[in-house]
Design a protein around this motif. Structure first.
Motif, PDB file in Angstrom:
ATOM      1  N   UNK A 105      -3.070  -0.520   1.033  1.00  0.00           N
ATOM      2  CA  UNK A 105      -3.456  -1.321  -0.120  1.00  0.00           C
ATOM      3  C   UNK A 105      -2.851  -2.710   0.091  1.00  0.00           C
ATOM      4  N   UNK A 106      -3.688  -3.707   0.343  1.00  0.00           N
ATOM      5  CA  UNK A 106      -3.190  -5.052   0.628  1.00  0.00           C
ATOM      6  C   UNK A 106      -2.480  -5.679  -0.561  1.00  0.00           C
ATOM      7  N   UNK A 107      -2.714  -5.158  -1.755  1.00  0.00           N
ATOM      8  CA  UNK A 107      -2.041  -5.682  -2.941  1.00  0.00           C
ATOM      9  C   UNK A 107      -0.680  -5.031  -3.172  1.00  0.00           C
ATOM     10  N   UNK A 108      -0.310  -4.104  -2.305  1.00  0.00           N
ATOM     11  CA  UNK A 108       0.996  -3.438  -2.370  1.00  0.00           C
ATOM     12  C   UNK A 108       1.941  -4.176  -1.428  1.00  0.00           C
ATOM     13  N   UNK A 109       2.714  -5.122  -1.966  1.00  0.00           N
ATOM     14  CA  UNK A 109       3.544  -5.989  -1.129  1.00  0.00           C
ATOM     15  C   UNK A 109       4.564  -5.193  -0.316  1.00  0.00           C
ATOM     16  N   UNK A 110       5.111  -4.129  -0.884  1.00  0.00           N
ATOM     17  CA  UNK A 110       6.101  -3.331  -0.150  1.00  0.00           C
ATOM     18  C   UNK A 110       5.471  -2.631   1.044  1.00  0.00           C
ATOM     19  N   UNK A 111       4.268  -2.100   0.867  1.00  0.00           N
ATOM     20  CA  UNK A 111       3.583  -1.421   1.964  1.00  0.00           C
ATOM     21  C   UNK A 111       3.216  -2.411   3.065  1.00  0.00           C
ATOM     22  N   UNK A 112       2.787  -3.615   2.681  1.00  0.00           N
ATOM     23  CA  UNK A 112       2.453  -4.642   3.669  1.00  0.00           C
ATOM     24  C   UNK A 112       3.704  -5.062   4.439  1.00  0.00           C
ATOM     25  N   UNK A 113       4.805  -5.255   3.720  1.00  0.00           N
ATOM     26  CA  UNK A 113       6.065  -5.624   4.380  1.00  0.00           C
ATOM     27  C   UNK A 113       6.528  -4.529   5.340  1.00  0.00           C
ATOM     28  N   UNK A 114       6.297  -3.268   4.968  1.00  0.00           N
ATOM     29  CA  UNK A 114       6.672  -2.162   5.842  1.00  0.00           C
ATOM     30  C   UNK A 114       5.848  -2.169   7.125  1.00  0.00           C
ATOM     31  N   UNK A 115       4.566  -2.530   7.021  1.00  0.00           N
ATOM     32  CA  UNK A 115       3.736  -2.625   8.218  1.00  0.00           C
ATOM     33  C   UNK A 115       4.241  -3.741   9.127  1.00  0.00           C
ATOM     34  N   UNK A 116       4.596  -4.878   8.556  1.00  0.00           N
ATOM     35  CA  UNK A 116       5.139  -5.975   9.363  1.00  0.00           C
ATOM     36  C   UNK A 116       6.450  -5.573  10.015  1.00  0.00           C
ATOM     37  N   UNK A 117       7.259  -4.856   9.286  1.00  0.00           N
ATOM     38  CA  UNK A 117       8.530  -4.390   9.842  1.00  0.00           C
ATOM     39  C   UNK A 117       8.288  -3.484  11.047  1.00  0.00           C
ATOM     40  N   UNK A 118       7.233  -2.701  10.973  1.00  0.00           N
ATOM     41  CA  UNK A 118       6.928  -1.728  12.038  1.00  0.00           C
ATOM     42  C   UNK A 118       6.355  -2.391  13.286  1.00  0.00           C
ATOM     43  N   UNK A 119       5.479  -3.395  13.106  1.00  0.00           N
ATOM     44  CA  UNK A 119       4.789  -3.960  14.276  1.00  0.00           C
ATOM     45  C   UNK A 119       5.244  -5.366  14.640  1.00  0.00           C
ATOM     46  N   UNK A 120       6.004  -6.027  13.757  1.00  0.00           N
ATOM     47  CA  UNK A 120       6.426  -7.392  14.028  1.00  0.00           C
ATOM     48  C   UNK A 120       5.317  -8.392  13.701  1.00  0.00           C
ATOM     49  N   UNK A 121       5.554  -9.646  14.073  1.00  0.00           N
ATOM     50  CA  UNK A 121       4.551 -10.676  13.830  1.00  0.00           C
ATOM     51  C   UNK A 121       3.244 -10.284  14.516  1.00  0.00           C
ATOM     52  N   UNK A 122       2.139 -10.538  13.833  1.00  0.00           N
ATOM     53  CA  UNK A 122       0.849 -10.100  14.362  1.00  0.00           C
ATOM     54  C   UNK A 122      -0.229 -11.113  14.010  1.00  0.00           C
ATOM     55  N   UNK A 123      -1.270 -11.142  14.805  1.00  0.00           N
ATOM     56  CA  UNK A 123      -2.475 -11.870  14.418  1.00  0.00           C
ATOM     57  C   UNK A 123      -3.236 -11.057  13.382  1.00  0.00           C
ATOM     58  N   UNK A 124      -4.068 -11.735  12.617  1.00  0.00           N
ATOM     59  CA  UNK A 124      -4.808 -11.081  11.531  1.00  0.00           C
ATOM     60  C   UNK A 124      -6.280 -11.467  11.615  1.00  0.00           C
ATOM     61  N   UNK A 125      -7.138 -10.474  11.401  1.00  0.00           N
ATOM     62  CA  UNK A 125      -8.577 -10.706  11.261  1.00  0.00           C
ATOM     63  C   UNK A 125      -8.976 -10.177   9.886  1.00  0.00           C
ATOM     64  N   UNK A 126      -9.565 -11.028   9.069  1.00  0.00           N
ATOM     65  CA  UNK A 126      -9.971 -10.590   7.726  1.00  0.00           C
ATOM     66  C   UNK A 126     -11.330 -11.199   7.413  1.00  0.00           C
TER      67      UNK A 126
END
Length: 243
Positions: free
Chosen positions: A101-122
């Motif tokens: 859920x992109x509106x779940x800031x904690x879940x998004x932060x957890x994904x960044x923590x797991x993979x590090x800086x990343x490129x994004x396609x939206x």
């Protein structure tokens, strides 16, 4: 925060009622019409050694192409049914798929923590998000980019709404693929002209490049013409303060 239950159920309902047939979803265009040209716009600005995350990946059509341009491609979507489609369509596991859920800031932060800086396609996510969730969706891009990532974002403009209204008013009513979108309570092109760039700026994103484009759809008019929806594209980086 997260999206509303109504919105979540609308997307689950849509993807649950969608088959694995490529192109059944109106936006499920071949990568040659979507992520291929979009990658060419992003890559001059991006570190191609970083992963890429496809936000709102749906059944993963674009994610699988992105996996050929980046060392790791992760598709995320609000809908569990969409992720199930994506995994079935990728038996060789060239990409990874997870519910998010992109509106779940904690879940998004957890994904960044797991993979590090990343490129994004939206592609075409903000415009159909609930108005109250749109700032969080834009902020998710900033969080995932960190300091080193770059994003390609394409969003429908209000002119697309006019196109869709005209298509829906044909003698037989909306064509089948558009009818399914409307019947599930999804609202394409509901963001205003200036809303998207304002949201991106407010999220701490700076525009490195941008322009006008059209997003190819899998539905055609009675004369065979492919429906293309007016859109704007942005290549983005996070400001140092936001990263």
């Amino acid at each position: 925060m997260g999206v509303s239950l109504r919105y979540r159920e609308a997307w689950e309902g849509f993807w649950s009622a969608t088959s694995d047939t490529p192109g059944e979803a109106i936006w499920d265009a071949d990568p040659s019409l979507s992520s291929v040209p979009h990658s060419e716009l992003l890559l001059p600005y991006a570190d191609a050694s970083l992963p890429v995350v496809d936000l709102g990946c749906g059944n993963g059509t674009q994610t699988r192409y992105l996996a050929t341009r980046f060392p790791r491609a992760i598709g995320v979507d609000l809908s569990h049914a969409a992720i199930t489609h994506a995994r079935r369509a990728d038996p060789d596991e060239v990409a990874e798929f997870d519910q998010l859920d992109l509106a779940d800031a904690e879940a998004v932060a957890a994904l960044h923590e797991r993979i590090g800086d990343t490129n994004v396609y939206m592609r075409a996510v903000i415009h159909q998000s609930e108005a109250e969730a749109r700032p969080a969706v834009a902020a998710a891009v900033t969080t995932l980019l960190g300091e080193r990532g770059r994003a390609f974002v394409a969003e429908l403009t209000p002119a697309s709404k006019t196109v869709l209204q005209q298509v829906a008013q044909g003698p037989d009513g909306p064509p089948a693929k558009l009818r399914r979108v409307l019947e599930h309570g999804l609202n394409p092109a509901s963001a205003t002209e200036e809303e998207v760039p304002q949201l991106l700026r407010a999220a701490g994103l700076i525009t490195l490049a941008g322009g006008e484009t059209a997003l190819a759809q899998t539905e055609r008019l009675p004369d065979g013409t492919r429906i293309e929806l007016p859109a704007r594209w942005f290549v983005l980086a996070a400001t140092p303060a936001a990263a």
